[in-house]
Motif scaffolding. Structure first.
Motif, PDB file in Angstrom:
ATOM      1  N   MET A  58       0.856  -1.197   0.000  1.00  0.00           N
ATOM      2  CA  MET A  58       0.000   0.000   0.000  1.00  0.00           C
ATOM      3  C   MET A  58       0.889   1.243   0.000  1.00  0.00           C
ATOM      4  N   LEU A  59       0.661   2.112  -0.966  1.00  0.00           N
ATOM      5  CA  LEU A  59       1.367   3.390  -1.033  1.00  0.00           C
ATOM      6  C   LEU A  59       0.481   4.447  -0.401  1.00  0.00           C
ATOM      7  N   ILE A  60       1.004   5.162   0.585  1.00  0.00           N
ATOM      8  CA  ILE A  60       0.251   6.205   1.266  1.00  0.00           C
ATOM      9  C   ILE A  60       0.844   7.558   0.898  1.00  0.00           C
ATOM     10  N   LEU A  61       0.000   8.437   0.365  1.00  0.00           N
ATOM     11  CA  LEU A  61       0.427   9.758  -0.073  1.00  0.00           C
ATOM     12  C   LEU A  61      -0.372  10.814   0.678  1.00  0.00           C
ATOM     13  N   GLY A  62       0.322  11.580   1.515  1.00  0.00           N
ATOM     14  CA  GLY A  62      -0.316  12.620   2.298  1.00  0.00           C
ATOM     15  C   GLY A  62      -0.413  13.927   1.545  1.00  0.00           C
ATOM     16  N   ALA A  63      -0.888  14.949   2.246  1.00  0.00           N
ATOM     17  CA  ALA A  63      -1.146  16.243   1.610  1.00  0.00           C
ATOM     18  C   ALA A  63       0.098  16.828   0.969  1.00  0.00           C
ATOM     19  N   ARG A  64       1.242  16.729   1.636  1.00  0.00           N
ATOM     20  CA  ARG A  64       2.462  17.287   1.070  1.00  0.00           C
ATOM     21  C   ARG A  64       2.842  16.572  -0.222  1.00  0.00           C
ATOM     22  N   ASP A  65       2.716  15.238  -0.239  1.00  0.00           N
ATOM     23  CA  ASP A  65       3.029  14.478  -1.453  1.00  0.00           C
ATOM     24  C   ASP A  65       2.118  14.885  -2.606  1.00  0.00           C
ATOM     25  N   VAL A  66       0.823  15.058  -2.296  1.00  0.00           N
ATOM     26  CA  VAL A  66      -0.136  15.409  -3.345  1.00  0.00           C
ATOM     27  C   VAL A  66       0.162  16.800  -3.887  1.00  0.00           C
ATOM     28  N   ARG A  67       0.422  17.737  -2.995  1.00  0.00           N
ATOM     29  CA  ARG A  67       0.709  19.102  -3.446  1.00  0.00           C
ATOM     30  C   ARG A  67       1.967  19.134  -4.323  1.00  0.00           C
ATOM     31  N   GLN A  68       2.993  18.419  -3.913  1.00  0.00           N
ATOM     32  CA  GLN A  68       4.222  18.380  -4.711  1.00  0.00           C
ATOM     33  C   GLN A  68       3.961  17.783  -6.090  1.00  0.00           C
ATOM     34  N   ALA A  69       3.049  16.819  -6.145  1.00  0.00           N
ATOM     35  CA  ALA A  69       2.765  16.154  -7.423  1.00  0.00           C
ATOM     36  C   ALA A  69       1.930  17.020  -8.353  1.00  0.00           C
ATOM     37  N   LEU A  70       1.129  17.940  -7.800  1.00  0.00           N
ATOM     38  CA  LEU A  70       0.197  18.702  -8.630  1.00  0.00           C
ATOM     39  C   LEU A  70       0.601  20.146  -8.866  1.00  0.00           C
ATOM     40  N   ASP A  71       1.350  20.748  -7.967  1.00  0.00           N
ATOM     41  CA  ASP A  71       1.703  22.158  -8.127  1.00  0.00           C
ATOM     42  C   ASP A  71       2.461  22.397  -9.430  1.00  0.00           C
ATOM     43  N   GLY A  72       2.034  23.403 -10.161  1.00  0.00           N
ATOM     44  CA  GLY A  72       2.694  23.760 -11.415  1.00  0.00           C
ATOM     45  C   GLY A  72       2.343  22.871 -12.586  1.00  0.00           C
ATOM     46  N   ARG A  73       1.416  21.938 -12.400  1.00  0.00           N
ATOM     47  CA  ARG A  73       1.066  20.992 -13.461  1.00  0.00           C
ATOM     48  C   ARG A  73      -0.376  21.186 -13.918  1.00  0.00           C
ATOM     49  N   GLU A  74      -0.819  22.450 -13.909  1.00  0.00           N
ATOM     50  CA  GLU A  74      -2.214  22.728 -14.237  1.00  0.00           C
ATOM     51  C   GLU A  74      -2.605  22.206 -15.613  1.00  0.00           C
TER      52      GLU A  74
ATOM     53  N   ALA B  31       7.355   7.396  -9.541  1.00  0.00           N
ATOM     54  CA  ALA B  31       8.549   7.730 -10.328  1.00  0.00           C
ATOM     55  C   ALA B  31       9.590   8.473  -9.495  1.00  0.00           C
ATOM     56  N   GLY B  32       9.106   9.287  -8.535  1.00  0.00           N
ATOM     57  CA  GLY B  32      10.042  10.085  -7.737  1.00  0.00           C
ATOM     58  C   GLY B  32      10.356   9.520  -6.378  1.00  0.00           C
ATOM     59  N   GLY B  33       9.825   8.347  -6.064  1.00  0.00           N
ATOM     60  CA  GLY B  33      10.097   7.737  -4.766  1.00  0.00           C
ATOM     61  C   GLY B  33       9.384   8.405  -3.612  1.00  0.00           C
ATOM     62  N   GLY B  34       8.263   9.078  -3.865  1.00  0.00           N
ATOM     63  CA  GLY B  34       7.550   9.777  -2.805  1.00  0.00           C
ATOM     64  C   GLY B  34       6.594   8.881  -2.058  1.00  0.00           C
ATOM     65  N   GLY B  35       6.069   9.404  -0.951  1.00  0.00           N
ATOM     66  CA  GLY B  35       5.083   8.691  -0.164  1.00  0.00           C
ATOM     67  C   GLY B  35       5.685   7.675   0.783  1.00  0.00           C
ATOM     68  N   THR B  36       4.809   6.964   1.469  1.00  0.00           N
ATOM     69  CA  THR B  36       5.198   5.925   2.422  1.00  0.00           C
ATOM     70  C   THR B  36       4.589   4.609   1.982  1.00  0.00           C
ATOM     71  N   ARG B  37       5.408   3.567   1.928  1.00  0.00           N
ATOM     72  CA  ARG B  37       4.910   2.271   1.489  1.00  0.00           C
ATOM     73  C   ARG B  37       4.818   1.319   2.675  1.00  0.00           C
TER      74      ARG B  37
END
Length: 333
Positions: free
Chosen positions: A1-17, A317-323
């Protein structure tokens, strides 16, 4: 299970409108082509409590990389008085091979951005005869700030906004945030919602209203109303408008303005088109210059899945989140 919190989500979406807009567009087109499955949302309400609710949105979105899952999102408007966000959400993505849950993603930012991207995509698709240079935002919360962000991506000429909120302090704080984060944008705070409706031929409604409270009477001819919160407009306003929705079966439920209009009219003939159908077909012409056009998106779960999958793939791809390899009995398959 990959867990992605608010910081991970923001990093993934910011600037990618633009990537977010493309993902929302593709989801709508696939839905129009029958490449999705969207059961009706489940509304969890509480005895003697008309304000608060939790909604479950299960969905499947096909394509080269099909995805299935569910968003579980709460709306507790009283949170604002506690200094908390009104909405909170979690999204679960399931494996299409085993059905196992394989990602748990903080969903409120995903939900806000897919909602905003949907509204902006409609504004770009349902363009006026002249480029929109101003917009009125009624409801000065998270959703309309995200709507503004995406509107400025798809409408480069937009340089003026008029704001209205029942809480004037919130509107003024919204304007101050615009000054910090949207340089060059001119803002004004209206004293009445009618003044905001009349200010520009592009309006976004993102309130917590539970029952209709606004007429489109003050709107200029040819105005496009992005009816994001779904329960703002009177039945008369809906029935007199050119209506575009994301899905008639979903939007005509749960006492939305369109649901009430359907009950009044006895049918859905007042719905002109779906946004997916417009995107999948020839480019539509300019919106009716004499009538109000209303875009009412229920907020389909496929949009949440499209963005959640975008977030997941970026994190992987970037190794983010907690597994957590031992989330399920027996460990990872």
């Amino acid at each position: 299970m990959l867990i992605l919190g608010a910081r991970d989500v923001r990093q993934a979406l910011d600037g990618r409108e633009r990537e977010v807009l493309a993902a929302v567009r593709e989801a709508y087109v696939r839905h129009a082509r029958g490449e999705s499955a969207i059961p009706h949302s489940v509304f969890l309400r509480f005895p003697e409590d008309e304000r608060n609710r939790i909604i479950g949105l299960p969905a499947y979105l096909g394509g080269e990389q099909p995805v299935a899952g569910m968003k579980w999102i709460s709306s507790f408007p009283g949170n604002l008085e506690l200094g908390l966000e009104r909405a909170s959400a979690a999204i679960i993505l399931n494996s299409m091979r085993t059905g196992h849950p394989e990602a748990l993603i903080e969903g409120s930012l995903v939900s806000a951005r897919r909602t905003a991207a949907s509204a902006a995509l409609a504004a770009a698709t349902l363009a006026g005869e002249q480029p929109d240079t101003g917009a009125a935002l009624i409801g000065c919360g998270v959703i309309n700030f995200e709507v503004l962000r995406f509107l400025r991506v798809v409408l480069p000429a937009l340089d003026t906004v008029t704001l209205y909120d029942r809480d004037r302090v919130r509107a003024e704080e919204f304007a101050a945030r615009c000054a910090r984060e949207q340089p060059g944008l001119k803002t004004a705070v209206a004293d009445r919602p009618e003044d905001a409706l009349a200010a520009h031929p592009l309006v976004s409604l993102a309130t917590t209203a539970a029952t209709p409270h606004l007429s489109t009477g003050p709107c200029r001819p040819g105005t496009l109303v992005l009816h994001v919160s779904l329960r703002d407009l009177t039945v008369e306003s809906v029935l007199s408008a050119v209506n575009v929705v994301d899905d008639p079966d979903h939007v005509c439920r749960a006492a939305t303005s369109l649901h009430l209009a359907e009950q009044e009219a006895g049918d859905r003939e007042f719905i002109t088109a779906t946004i997916g159908g417009l995107l999948a077909g020839p480019a539509p012409g300019p919106r009716d210059p004499r009538r109000t056009t209303v875009f009412s998106p229920f907020g389909l779960g496929i949009l949440d899945l499209a963005l959640a999958d975008l977030v997941r793939r970026g994190a992987e791809a970037g190794g983010g989140g907690t597994r957590l390899d031992d989330f399920l009995p027996g460990g990872a398959p």
